[in-house]
Design a protein around this motif. Structure first.
Motif, PDB file in Angstrom:
ATOM      1  N   ALA A  33      40.680  75.252  -9.483  1.00 20.14           N
ATOM      2  CA  ALA A  33      40.811  75.889 -10.147  1.00 20.14           C
ATOM      3  C   ALA A  33      41.204  77.050 -10.833  1.00 20.14           C
ATOM      4  N   LEU A  34      40.744  77.937 -11.432  1.00 22.37           N
ATOM      5  CA  LEU A  34      41.702  79.387 -11.798  1.00 22.37           C
ATOM      6  C   LEU A  34      41.340  79.958 -11.855  1.00 22.37           C
ATOM      7  N   VAL A  35      42.449  81.115 -11.669  1.00 22.26           N
ATOM      8  CA  VAL A  35      42.015  82.101 -12.025  1.00 22.26           C
ATOM      9  C   VAL A  35      42.980  83.472 -13.468  1.00 22.26           C
ATOM     10  N   VAL A  36      42.837  83.510 -14.739  1.00 23.69           N
ATOM     11  CA  VAL A  36      43.554  83.436 -15.675  1.00 23.69           C
ATOM     12  C   VAL A  36      42.932  85.768 -15.830  1.00 23.69           C
ATOM     13  N   ASN A  37      43.977  86.052 -16.163  1.00 27.32           N
ATOM     14  CA  ASN A  37      44.357  87.448 -16.865  1.00 27.32           C
ATOM     15  C   ASN A  37      44.591  87.787 -17.945  1.00 27.32           C
ATOM     16  N   GLY A  38      43.854  88.361 -18.561  1.00 29.01           N
ATOM     17  CA  GLY A  38      44.734  88.532 -19.882  1.00 29.01           C
ATOM     18  C   GLY A  38      43.880  87.875 -21.306  1.00 29.01           C
ATOM     19  N   LYS A  39      45.264  88.024 -22.281  1.00 31.83           N
ATOM     20  CA  LYS A  39      44.954  87.518 -24.112  1.00 31.83           C
ATOM     21  C   LYS A  39      45.385  85.965 -24.137  1.00 31.83           C
ATOM     22  N   ILE A  40      44.439  85.195 -24.443  1.00 28.16           N
ATOM     23  CA  ILE A  40      44.649  83.631 -24.844  1.00 28.16           C
ATOM     24  C   ILE A  40      44.121  83.515 -25.548  1.00 28.16           C
ATOM     25  N   ASP A  41      45.728  83.201 -26.356  1.00 28.70           N
ATOM     26  CA  ASP A  41      45.299  82.270 -27.950  1.00 28.70           C
ATOM     27  C   ASP A  41      44.729  80.877 -27.417  1.00 28.70           C
ATOM     28  N   LEU A  42      43.528  81.506 -28.505  1.00 33.28           N
ATOM     29  CA  LEU A  42      42.395  80.394 -28.457  1.00 33.28           C
ATOM     30  C   LEU A  42      42.944  78.894 -29.344  1.00 33.28           C
ATOM     31  N   ALA A  43      43.570  80.001 -31.197  1.00 34.24           N
ATOM     32  CA  ALA A  43      43.940  78.411 -32.005  1.00 34.24           C
ATOM     33  C   ALA A  43      45.193  77.058 -31.172  1.00 34.24           C
ATOM     34  N   ASP A  44      46.239  77.931 -30.000  1.00 38.05           N
ATOM     35  CA  ASP A  44      46.368  77.175 -29.767  1.00 38.05           C
ATOM     36  C   ASP A  44      46.059  75.974 -28.010  1.00 38.05           C
ATOM     37  N   LEU A  45      44.900  76.999 -28.160  1.00 39.46           N
ATOM     38  CA  LEU A  45      44.656  75.907 -27.434  1.00 39.46           C
ATOM     39  C   LEU A  45      44.035  75.123 -27.364  1.00 39.46           C
ATOM     40  N   VAL A  46      43.505  74.891 -28.646  1.00 41.62           N
ATOM     41  CA  VAL A  46      42.141  74.718 -29.448  1.00 41.62           C
ATOM     42  C   VAL A  46      43.070  73.204 -29.912  1.00 41.62           C
ATOM     43  N   MET A  47      43.329  73.448 -30.459  1.00 45.59           N
ATOM     44  CA  MET A  47      45.168  72.388 -30.534  1.00 45.59           C
ATOM     45  C   MET A  47      45.795  71.249 -29.626  1.00 45.59           C
ATOM     46  N   VAL A  48      45.678  72.066 -29.029  1.00 45.62           N
ATOM     47  CA  VAL A  48      46.144  70.874 -27.682  1.00 45.62           C
ATOM     48  C   VAL A  48      45.117  70.397 -27.247  1.00 45.62           C
ATOM     49  N   ILE A  49      43.990  70.663 -26.873  1.00 46.90           N
ATOM     50  CA  ILE A  49      43.004  70.335 -25.947  1.00 46.90           C
ATOM     51  C   ILE A  49      42.679  69.095 -27.709  1.00 46.90           C
ATOM     52  N   ALA A  50      42.659  69.278 -28.576  1.00 51.19           N
ATOM     53  CA  ALA A  50      42.528  68.286 -29.964  1.00 51.19           C
ATOM     54  C   ALA A  50      43.079  67.558 -29.798  1.00 51.19           C
ATOM     55  N   GLY A  51      44.880  67.930 -29.744  1.00 53.30           N
ATOM     56  CA  GLY A  51      46.001  66.710 -29.320  1.00 53.30           C
ATOM     57  C   GLY A  51      45.899  65.528 -28.139  1.00 53.30           C
ATOM     58  N   SER A  52      45.029  66.153 -27.457  1.00 56.49           N
ATOM     59  CA  SER A  52      44.407  65.268 -26.539  1.00 56.49           C
ATOM     60  C   SER A  52      44.065  64.243 -26.169  1.00 56.49           C
ATOM     61  N   VAL A  53      42.718  65.039 -27.146  1.00 61.10           N
ATOM     62  CA  VAL A  53      41.565  64.319 -27.418  1.00 61.10           C
ATOM     63  C   VAL A  53      41.854  62.819 -28.616  1.00 61.10           C
ATOM     64  N   ALA A  54      42.420  63.219 -29.000  1.00 58.74           N
ATOM     65  CA  ALA A  54      42.469  62.517 -30.421  1.00 58.74           C
ATOM     66  C   ALA A  54      44.380  61.210 -29.831  1.00 58.74           C
TER      67      ALA A  54
END
Length: 57
Positions: A33-54
């Motif tokens: 479980a994580l507690v996240v507070n603040g602004k997330i750069d979704l473009a970077d997050l999506v790129m990392v997820i896509a790379g992980s899946v690939a």
């Protein structure tokens, strides 16, 4: 296996973003479980997820 890779990729990226911008993003917690507070750069997050899946690093 895929779920674990995705979990690690997401947590790693969120923690990386928080380390680079501690004044705008805080991430606390563990792999369960994580507690996240603040602004997330979704473009970077999506790129990392896509790379992980690939099968990327």
């Amino acid at each position: 296996m895929l779920e674990e890779k995705l979990r690690e990729a997401i947590i790693g990226e969120l923690k990386r973003q928080a380390a680079n911008r501690p004044q705008t993003l805080k991430v606390e917690g563990s792999s369960e479980a994580l507690v996240v507070n603040g602004k997330i750069d979704l473009a970077d997050l999506v790129m990392v997820i896509a790379g992980s899946v690939a099968g990327g690093p």
